[in-house]
Design an enzyme around this catalytic site. Structure first.
Site, short mmCIF file in Angstrom:
data_model
loop_
_atom_site.label_atom_id
_atom_site.label_comp_id
_atom_site.label_asym_id
_atom_site.label_seq_id
_atom_site.Cartn_x
_atom_site.Cartn_y
_atom_site.Cartn_z
N GLU A 163 -91.52 -19.19 -19.10
CA GLU A 163 -91.12 -18.44 -20.29
C GLU A 163 -91.97 -18.30 -21.29
OE1 GLU A 163 -87.30 -20.39 -21.49
OE2 GLU A 163 -86.54 -20.06 -19.45
N GLU A 269 -83.81 -19.66 -10.24
CA GLU A 269 -82.48 -20.33 -11.06
C GLU A 269 -81.30 -19.52 -10.82
OE1 GLU A 269 -83.78 -21.28 -15.00
OE2 GLU A 269 -85.88 -21.93 -14.31
O1 G3I Z 1 -81.10 -37.28 -20.05
C1 G3I Z 1 -80.38 -37.05 -21.27
C2 G3I Z 1 -79.45 -38.32 -21.39
O2 G3I Z 1 -80.10 -39.38 -21.40
C3 G3I Z 1 -78.62 -38.05 -22.60
O3 G3I Z 1 -77.48 -39.00 -23.02
C4 G3I Z 1 -77.98 -36.75 -22.90
C5 G3I Z 1 -77.40 -36.37 -24.29
O4 G3I Z 1 -77.48 -34.94 -24.55
O5 G3I Z 1 -79.18 -35.67 -22.66
C6 G3I Z 1 -79.73 -35.80 -21.71
O6 G3I Z 1 -80.73 -35.01 -21.22
C7 G3I Z 1 -80.05 -33.47 -21.37
C8 G3I Z 1 -81.04 -32.86 -19.94
O7 G3I Z 1 -80.70 -31.37 -19.82
C9 G3I Z 1 -80.39 -33.71 -18.66
O8 G3I Z 1 -79.00 -33.25 -18.47
C10 G3I Z 1 -80.96 -32.64 -22.34
O9 G3I Z 1 -80.21 -33.02 -23.69
C11 G3I Z 1 -80.67 -31.24 -22.23
O10 G3I Z 1 -81.22 -30.40 -23.30
C12 G3I Z 1 -81.08 -30.81 -20.90
O11 G3I Z 1 -81.10 -29.47 -20.74
C13 G3I Z 1 -81.55 -28.80 -19.65
C14 G3I Z 1 -82.63 -27.65 -20.21
O12 G3I Z 1 -83.15 -26.81 -19.33
C15 G3I Z 1 -83.43 -28.25 -21.21
O13 G3I Z 1 -84.38 -28.97 -20.55
C16 G3I Z 1 -80.47 -28.14 -18.75
O14 G3I Z 1 -79.96 -29.16 -18.10
C17 G3I Z 1 -81.16 -27.29 -17.90
O15 G3I Z 1 -80.36 -26.75 -16.80
C18 G3I Z 1 -82.15 -26.24 -18.55
O16 G3I Z 1 -82.86 -25.44 -17.56
C19 G3I Z 1 -83.66 -24.48 -17.89
C20 G3I Z 1 -84.78 -23.99 -17.11
O17 G3I Z 1 -85.61 -25.25 -17.31
C21 G3I Z 1 -85.66 -22.96 -17.74
N1 G3I Z 1 -84.94 -21.86 -17.68
C22 G3I Z 1 -83.40 -21.99 -18.22
C23 G3I Z 1 -82.84 -22.92 -17.75
C24 G3I Z 1 -81.37 -23.13 -18.49
O18 G3I Z 1 -81.36 -23.27 -19.64
#
Ligand code: G3I
Length: 369
Positions: A163, A269
């Site tokens: 991105e 994705e």
């Molecule tokens: O692991 C922690 C956990 O310990 C904690 O209790 C919890 C509380 O919020 O958060 C957990 O981490 C989260 C993680 O996902 C695992 O579930 C993060 O807060 C959350 O921000 C994270 O979101 C991910 C996001 O990317 C940011 O990394 C989404 O699951 C994931 O689907 C999303 O993926 C992105 C791709 O990388 C790039 N393209 C878009 C796509 C969707 O947004």
């Protein structure tokens, strides 16, 4: 201990269960039931899913479906920089190691997502790098070298930069990395990854490039510049977070343009929503409150067409694969991120295959000339 010691459940009855699922799911539609042992068995190219590894290995039902359907795996979050190096000099390899272990055990390809993404850059890197771009340039090089060489020969390919363009239009996104290192950070990231593992397939990955031709052209221009300057780029990742009303014609056009580069093409994705959003967190607009039978059928058709376009337009030698971004409506990122109630994936909240699943299956199986 690096790996979780629990043993994964044996799934001898999975084929039987799936056959029952197929007949149940097809009961109310005109679709003929298809007996199959999983998406991967119907496909000429790898079929992947992105998933949270902790959730996966602690949910036997989810794991059984994952194993029977997929032969490629991507971490939704566990391999991003803020998970690998949340604190300076403290690498957390456990989750990535667990994914590698799981994938080896179940004969799956591991795809690395991702090396550089503004959204998963740890706070400490932003604070330190904002005052010292020389340090930042060296840090990026060391991080990529260390990470990619650790998994050399084990991670098949990487989203090297994710991105780097604005959500819409053709401008480079003014991220922390861009602001401190200039656009050259992108080419350098590819060079460092290639130095660390010359056999890894290196991707540039982005969203909306299947529908925003200005953005797609900007990405293709960057690819052209990379080729002229011998920057080792091998693939383009279409995230393909699409909506039911994105015309197939535009998607087909974009896939064709990208395939003309000769690079690998990864639908990296995939999910398909009904409602809309503005690409921002909590930016959802709820238009549909329930998933009707007609919507299920239309979504199955959209999934089928997407797979067919990939098979028809992208030459076989460039088909890196199709990866679903979470594969159940229960686990999808869409609803939490955009504050929506949508149904974007191929399995429902109860882990039953939707018509969308059979759409994908049909798209994989239909004979094409
Ligand atoms: O692991 C922690 C956990 O310990 C904690 O209790 C919890 C509380 O919020 O958060 C957990 O981490 C989260 C993680 O996902 C695992 O579930 C993060 O807060 C959350 O921000 C994270 O979101 C991910 C996001 O990317 C940011 O990394 C989404 O699951 C994931 O689907 C999303 O993926 C992105 C791709 O990388 C790039 N393209 C878009 C796509 C969707 O947004």
């Amino acid at each position: 201990m690096i790996y979780k010691t629990q043993s994964y459940p044996q799934i001898k009855i999975i084929h039987v269960i799936l056959i029952v699922f197929f007949f149940t799911a097809c009961k109310n539609s005109s679709q003929k039931p298809i007996v199959e042992t999983g998406l991967k068995n119907a496909s000429e190219f790898p079929i992947g899913t992105a998933i949270n590894i902790d959730k996966l290995i602690n949910d036997e039902a989810l794991m059984a479906l994952q194993i029977s359907n997929f032969n490629s795996i991507t971490a939704t979050s566990d391999m991003k920089m803020n998970k690998i190096l949340p604190v300076e000099n403290e690498f957390y390899w456990q989750m990535a190691d667990t994914i590698l272990y799981y994938a080896k055990k179940h004969n799956q390809r591991v795809f690395g997502h991702n090396l550089i993404w503004h959204s998963s850059t740890p706070k400490w890197v932003e604070e330190k790098g904002a005052n010292d771009s020389i340090w930042l340039a060296g840090f990026m090089k060391d991080y990529i070298h260390k990470y990619v060489s650790r998994y050399k020969g084990k991670v098949a390919g990487w989203d090297v930069v994710n991105e780097a363009f604005e959500s819409s239009g053709g401008a480079y996104r003014k991220t922390f990395w861009y602001n401190n290192l200039g656009k050259e950070y992108i080419a350098n990231a590819f060079r460092y990854a290639h130095e660390a593992d010359p056999d890894a397939v290196l991707f540039y990955n982005d969203f909306n490039i299947e529908r925003d031709t200005t953005k797609l052209n900007a990405v293709l221009k960057m690819v052209e510049e990379f080729k002229m300057n011998d920057v080792p780029i091998h693939g383009i990742g279409f995230q393909m977070h699409i909506r039911m009303d994105i015309p197939d014609e535009i998607i087909a056009y974009s896939l064709k343009k990208a395939a003309e580069t000769g690079l690998q093409i990864h639908l990296s994705e995939v999910d398909i929503i009904f409602n809309t959003h503005n690409d921002e967190r909590l930016g959802g607009i709820q238009k549909y409150d329930e998933l009707t039978e007609a919507m299920k059928i239309a979504q199955a058709e959209k999934y089928k067409n997407l797979v067919l376009m990939y098979r028809r337009i992208v030459p076989k030698r460039q088909q890196f694969g199709i990866t679903f971004w979470d594969f159940t409506d229960r686990d999808t990122w869409i609803n939490g991120f955009f504050n929506l109630n949508d149904w974007p994936t191929i399995y429902d909240n109860n882990l039953k295959p939707k018509l969308a699943y059979f759409g994908v299956l049909e798209g994989l199986k239909v004979e094409i000339e």
